[in-house]
Design an enzyme around this catalytic site. Structure first.
Site, short mmCIF file in Angstrom:
data_model
loop_
_atom_site.label_atom_id
_atom_site.label_comp_id
_atom_site.label_asym_id
_atom_site.label_seq_id
_atom_site.Cartn_x
_atom_site.Cartn_y
_atom_site.Cartn_z
CG ASP A 21 -2.04 0.97 1.15
OD1 ASP A 21 -2.40 1.37 0.02
OD2 ASP A 21 -2.59 1.33 2.20
N GLY A 22 0.34 2.30 -0.63
CA GLY A 22 0.97 3.61 -0.55
C GLY A 22 1.66 4.09 -1.81
N GLY A 24 0.41 5.33 -4.63
CA GLY A 24 -0.15 6.59 -5.12
C GLY A 24 0.19 7.76 -4.23
NE ARG A 25 -2.00 6.40 0.89
CZ ARG A 25 -1.95 5.58 1.95
NH1 ARG A 25 -1.82 6.08 3.16
NH2 ARG A 25 -2.02 4.28 1.79
CG HIS A 38 0.60 2.05 -9.21
ND1 HIS A 38 0.24 1.51 -8.00
CD2 HIS A 38 -0.41 2.89 -9.57
CE1 HIS A 38 -0.94 2.01 -7.63
NE2 HIS A 38 -1.34 2.85 -8.57
CB THR A 67 -12.82 -7.34 -6.87
OG1 THR A 67 -13.08 -7.25 -5.46
CG2 THR A 67 -12.45 -8.78 -7.20
CG ASN A 69 -7.24 -2.07 -6.43
OD1 ASN A 69 -6.35 -2.89 -6.23
ND2 ASN A 69 -7.57 -1.17 -5.51
CD1 TRP A 70 -11.95 -5.13 -10.91
CD2 TRP A 70 -10.91 -4.25 -12.68
NE1 TRP A 70 -11.21 -6.13 -11.50
CE2 TRP A 70 -10.57 -5.61 -12.58
CE3 TRP A 70 -10.38 -3.49 -13.72
CZ2 TRP A 70 -9.70 -6.24 -13.48
CZ3 TRP A 70 -9.51 -4.09 -14.62
CH2 TRP A 70 -9.19 -5.46 -14.50
#
Length: 252
Positions: A21-22, A24-25, A38, A67, A69-70
Site C-alpha cells: 500500500d501507498g 499513489g500517496r 506503481h 476487485t 481497484n477496478w
C-alpha cells in the site's frame, strides 16, 4: 549489523503475505502521477522477493490488485494492467534464475486478455522451480473467495456427495483459491493503514500482523527482515495461555 543477522533461522515463517500500500500517496508526495508510484513499487517487489528467498520463506503472497481497484480512474487501471503485463514478461528470466515459482489467486480469467496470457505463460514457464513460491493476488476479493467456497460446498451437499457433518475448517480451506497453500504466519501492510482490506480473511485468522508507516516504494529488504524479526519476538498462543505454549515447546 543488519537485522537479518539477528534472525532465528529456525523460526522463519513458511508463508508471508503483504498488502503493498501507498504507491499513489508516495508518488503524490513527490509531485508525480500515481502511476509513477506503481512503477517504482516494482523495485520493492524485487526487494521483498530477494529477502524472502535469502531466508527461505516458502510462500510470498502479494496483494497486487483487488476487485475494488477496478473502481479507480480508468487511466490508472489501464496503466496498472499495462505495467503488470510488462513486469511479468520481463521478470520470467529472473524468476527462473532464482528458482522462484510464480502462482496467482483471484478471478484471473476476468483480467484483460493480454494480462491473463502473460500471467499464465509465466506460471507455466516457472512451474518446475523449487524455491520460494511468489503468489500474486490479482482481481482478488476474499469475500468473493469465501462465498465461492460456500457455493461449491453447498452444491456438493445438494448432490448428496457430502453430509453436513462433513463440513469442517479443512473442507472450507480446500475450496478457497489458496487450497494446498499453508495459511500465512505473518501479514505485512505498508503505508500506515491499519486495515486488512478484504485480503485473505479466512487465512489470516491466526496470522501475526505487522503494520509499517513506510510507503511501498520505499520498502526494502531491511524492512522485510525487521517484520520477520518482530514476528519472531511475539508469542503465538492460538487461543491457549503462555504456560501451555511453554510446556508444549519443552515437550517438543
Amino acid at each position: 549489523m543488519s537485522v537479518k543477522d539477528r534472525l532465528d533461522i529456525n523460526n522463519i515463517p513458511e508463508h508471508v503475505a503483504i498488502i503493498m500500500d501507498g504507491n499513489g500517496r508516495w508518488a503524490k508526495s513527490k509531485g508525480q502521477m500515481r502511476l509513477f508510484g506503481h512503477a517504482m513499487g516494482v523495485e520493492s517487489v524485487r526487494e521483498a522477493l530477494k529477502a524472502a528467498t535469502e531466508i527461505k520463506v516458502k510462500y510470498l503472497t502479494l496483494y497486487a490488485f483487488s476487485t475494488e481497484n477496478w473502481n479507480r480512474p480508468k487511466e490508472e487501471v489501464d496503466g496498472l494492467m499495462d505495467l503488470l503485463v510488462t513486469t511479468i514478461a520481463n521478470e520470467i528470466e529472473s524468476l527462473n534464475e532464482n528458482d522462484v515459482r510464480l502462482d496467482a489467486i483471484g478471478n484471473i480469467d476476468e483480467l484483460p486478455t493480454k494480462c491473463n496470457q502473460e500471467l499464465k505463460n509465466a506460471i507455466e514457464r516457472t512451474k518446475s522451480n523449487k524455491g520460494t513460491c511468489l503468489i500474486l493476488a490479482l482481481n482478488y476479493s476474499s469475500k468473493f473467495e469465501i462465498k465461492s467456497a460456500i457455493k461449491q460446498i453447498a452444491e456438493k451437499y445438494k448432490q448428496g456427495e457430502i453430509e453436513l457433518s462433513d463440513i469442517s475448517d479443512q473442507m472450507v480451506s480446500d475450496h478457497l483459491f489458496t487450497a494446498g497453500i499453508p495459511d500465512p504466519e505473518l501479514m505485512i501492510r505498508t503505508s500506515g493503514e491499519l486495515r486488512i482490506s478484504n485480503f485473505l480473511l479466512w487465512q489470516l485468522a491466526y496470522s501475526e500482523l505487522h503494520f509499517t508507516p513506510i510507503f511501498w516504494p520505499e520498502f526494502k529488504k531491511e524492512n522485510f527482515y525487521q517484520a520477520i524479526y518482530d514476528y519472531q519476538n511475539r508469542e503465538r498462543r492460538f487461543g491457549m495461555v503462555s504456560e501451555q505454549i511453554n510446556k508444549a515447546n519443552e515437550e517438543a
